[in-house]
Design a protein around this motif. Structure first.
Motif, PDB file in Angstrom:
ATOM      1  N   LEU A   2       5.120   5.401  12.807  1.00  0.00           N
ATOM      2  CA  LEU A   2       4.589   4.352  12.304  1.00  0.00           C
ATOM      3  C   LEU A   2       4.735   3.965  11.153  1.00  0.00           C
ATOM      4  O   LEU A   2       4.091   4.600  10.684  1.00  0.00           O
ATOM      5  N   VAL A   3       4.656   2.618  10.279  1.00  0.00           N
ATOM      6  CA  VAL A   3       4.776   1.718   9.267  1.00  0.00           C
ATOM      7  C   VAL A   3       4.213   0.514   9.288  1.00  0.00           C
ATOM      8  O   VAL A   3       4.467   0.390  10.740  1.00  0.00           O
ATOM      9  N   HIS A   4       4.724  -0.165   8.487  1.00  0.00           N
ATOM     10  CA  HIS A   4       4.054  -1.244   8.477  1.00  0.00           C
ATOM     11  C   HIS A   4       4.404  -1.649   7.181  1.00  0.00           C
ATOM     12  O   HIS A   4       4.552  -1.308   5.786  1.00  0.00           O
ATOM     13  N   CYS A   5       4.697  -3.273   7.093  1.00  0.00           N
ATOM     14  CA  CYS A   5       4.782  -3.854   5.843  1.00  0.00           C
ATOM     15  C   CYS A   5       3.760  -5.076   5.559  1.00  0.00           C
ATOM     16  O   CYS A   5       2.644  -4.648   6.234  1.00  0.00           O
ATOM     17  N   SER A  23      13.780  -0.219   6.133  1.00  0.00           N
ATOM     18  CA  SER A  23      13.072  -0.702   6.150  1.00  0.00           C
ATOM     19  C   SER A  23      11.732  -0.301   5.972  1.00  0.00           C
ATOM     20  O   SER A  23      10.344   0.037   5.419  1.00  0.00           O
ATOM     21  N   GLY A  24      11.691   1.564   6.973  1.00  0.00           N
ATOM     22  CA  GLY A  24      11.256   2.031   6.905  1.00  0.00           C
ATOM     23  C   GLY A  24      10.121   2.805   5.655  1.00  0.00           C
ATOM     24  O   GLY A  24       9.123   3.333   5.593  1.00  0.00           O
ATOM     25  N   CYS A  25      11.625   2.707   4.759  1.00  0.00           N
ATOM     26  CA  CYS A  25      10.914   3.639   3.978  1.00  0.00           C
ATOM     27  C   CYS A  25      10.410   2.721   2.551  1.00  0.00           C
ATOM     28  O   CYS A  25      10.243   2.998   1.699  1.00  0.00           O
ATOM     29  N   PHE A  26      10.584   1.475   3.035  1.00  0.00           N
ATOM     30  CA  PHE A  26      10.057   0.361   1.846  1.00  0.00           C
ATOM     31  C   PHE A  26       9.228  -0.513   1.938  1.00  0.00           C
ATOM     32  O   PHE A  26       8.006  -0.861   0.949  1.00  0.00           O
ATOM     33  N   ALA A  27       9.103  -0.774   3.302  1.00  0.00           N
ATOM     34  CA  ALA A  27       7.517  -1.058   3.775  1.00  0.00           C
ATOM     35  C   ALA A  27       6.477  -1.127   2.894  1.00  0.00           C
ATOM     36  O   ALA A  27       5.294  -1.604   2.727  1.00  0.00           O
ATOM     37  N   PRO A  28       6.421   0.462   3.114  1.00  0.00           N
ATOM     38  CA  PRO A  28       4.762   1.516   2.589  1.00  0.00           C
ATOM     39  C   PRO A  28       4.685   0.069   0.943  1.00  0.00           C
ATOM     40  O   PRO A  28       3.498   0.705   0.492  1.00  0.00           O
TER      41      PRO A  28
END
Length: 465
Positions: A24-27, A113-118
């Protein structure tokens, strides 16, 4: 907050509980789940949750669009699901998923996307600050020899200069590997001896290679952490338990250091160079085409959540070329979304629609376009055509006129200082996009009686600024 906790509880139930979460990640506006079993998703229940603007499945992720309060909901979800339990539960599942998605092209977008979102929020703040400093020094309003400039310049540069460290951490979280070892890899790339001797040729194991300046680089550290996740997992599995605490880090360093500096680092660096040169070539020989295509498709990319994959390209452009040509296009496309909402506000007859459209206009004006997309463009359909045309035409204009961003920042007029040197062009392009999209939206019109779906209803509630 109470509402955020209730939303988190409902979402957790709707996605099948904490045992169904792989990652789980979020932008800035979305929760991005990778789930073990997507058949457990209760999509309608989630979309009916108060505060949820919509959902979509994209590139292996189940995305829940929340809006500006997403960090609060994300924090509550982590608390409810249990961070330690998620990590322990998902390590093997993630390995399985990586194997299944290894050759799936869409997985690249998911990973980026998962690496950059945070770290997007850090980019936004640092980019705007960098732009302000550039503006002040360009017009001699701030002396670069002052202590104030020294401090503020460090604050604005740190995020970008030490980007390998930030991406090492987020990539380690994404690939479910050891964060500390990933940070050490970033430290190897950023070691003063490596940085200071960039451009020189050295040799090891009889192989010659060049040292590269890895500050602000993107691809090298992501490649290294990805490979390290497999190395770390394998050596942890085969090592005797009583030697693991020493053997694992030693083997990881012995394997990954030469691989990183001799292979992945130069490879990733050169890939970045080629990508930057491609966009430079495109915008040099056919700037109107490049700007039009980028601006035309921008709302569609935001809607599908793939816009995040443009961030590393833009950052790489700034590092390798000294500027980015995509940022101004994205800025005027965002202003075009505000124009669409304003045109819809003027055209609407029903008071409820006028209020919702004006609220969407306010949100888009500060750079948050998803409420406009759900509440106006994808609800009424015709305004979407106006937005694509307005974004494309204004994008073609700023590209043809040579607009540039000197730093990475949020694509909105609040980031205007990052376009120092071409601010008048960006302002003119923004005016073109706003007026053209507003006029087209008004002329094309729309059926106000179109039944609202749940996403449009919730978008109206969250639109209020």
């Amino acid at each position: 907050m109470k509402n955020s906790k209730k939303m988190a509880e409902d979402i957790l139930q709707g996605i099948g509980g904490k045992a169904n979460i792989t990652s789980l990640v979020h932008c800035m506006t979305r929760l991005r789940f990778t789930l073990k079993d997507e058949s457990l998703i209760q999509k309608q229940q989630i979309e009916n949750t108060e505060g949820v603007l919509g959902t979509m499945a994209q590139n292996g992720q189940f995305q829940i669009i929340i809006g500006q309060t997403v960090p609060d909901v994300y924090a509550e979800l982590c608390s409810l699901a249990g961070i330690e339990k998620m990590e322990a539960l998902n390590e093997n599942l993630d390995a399985d998923n990586q194997g299944k998605k290894k050759f799936r092209p869409g997985a690249i977008f998911e990973v980026v996307s998962g690496c950059f979102a945070p770290v997007v929020t850090a980019f936004a703040g640092a980019g705007i600050l960098k732009g302000i400093l550039t503006l002040l020094t360009t017009y001699s309003l701030l002396d670069t020899s002052t202590g104030l400039y020294l401090m503020l310049n460090a604050a604005s540069d740190a995020t970008f200069y030490f980007l390998p460290f930030l991406l090492a951490y987020t990539s380690a979280k994404r690939f479910k590997t050891n964060e500390i070892m990933a940070l050490i890899l970033a430290g190897i790339y950023m070691y003063p001896t490596i940085i200071n001797n960039a451009g020189t040729q050295v040799s090891a194991f009889g192989i010659s290679f060049y040292l590269v300046k890895y500050s602000s680089s993107v691809i090298p550290i992501m490649l290294s952490v990805w490979v390290m996740s497999y190395v770390h997992r394998w050596i942890s599995k085969v090592s005797p338990s009583f030697l693991r605490v020493v053997l694992v880090p030693v083997v990881v360093l012995l394997v990954m250091t030469p691989l990183s500096l001799m292979l992945f680092g130069p490879l990733g660096y050169n890939i970045g160079i080629y990508i930057g040169n491609f966009f430079k070539w495109l915008f040099d020989i056919a700037p109107m085409v490049g700007g039009f295509v980028d601006g035309f498709t921008r709302p569609l990319m935001v809607f599908t959540g793939t816009h995040m994959t443009m961030s590393p390209i833009m950052i790489n452009n700034i590092e390798t070329l000294g500027y980015d040509m995509l940022g101004p296009v994205h800025c005027v496309a965002t202003v075009s979304a505000a124009g669409m909402c304003f045109g819809a506000f003027l055209k609407a007859k029903k008071e409820s629609n006028k209020a919702a459209n004006f609220s969407s206009f306010i949100s888009a004006a500060i750079g948050i376009t998803e409420p406009a997309l759900y509440g106006v463009a994808f609800r009424f359909k015709r305004p979407l055509a106006a937005l694509c045309i307005g974004g494309g035409v204004s994008g073609a204009f700023v590209a043809a006129m040579g607009a540039k961003a000197l730093s990475f920042a949020m694509p909105a007029l609040i980031s205007l200082p990052v376009y120092t040197g071409t601010i008048p062009i960006v302002l003119a392009g923004s005016a073109i996009g706003f007026v053209l999209t507003a006029v087209l939206t008004y002329v094309l019109g729309f059926d106000e009686d179109i039944k609202k779906d749940e996403r449009a209803i919730e978008a109206e509630k969250k639109n209020l600024f």
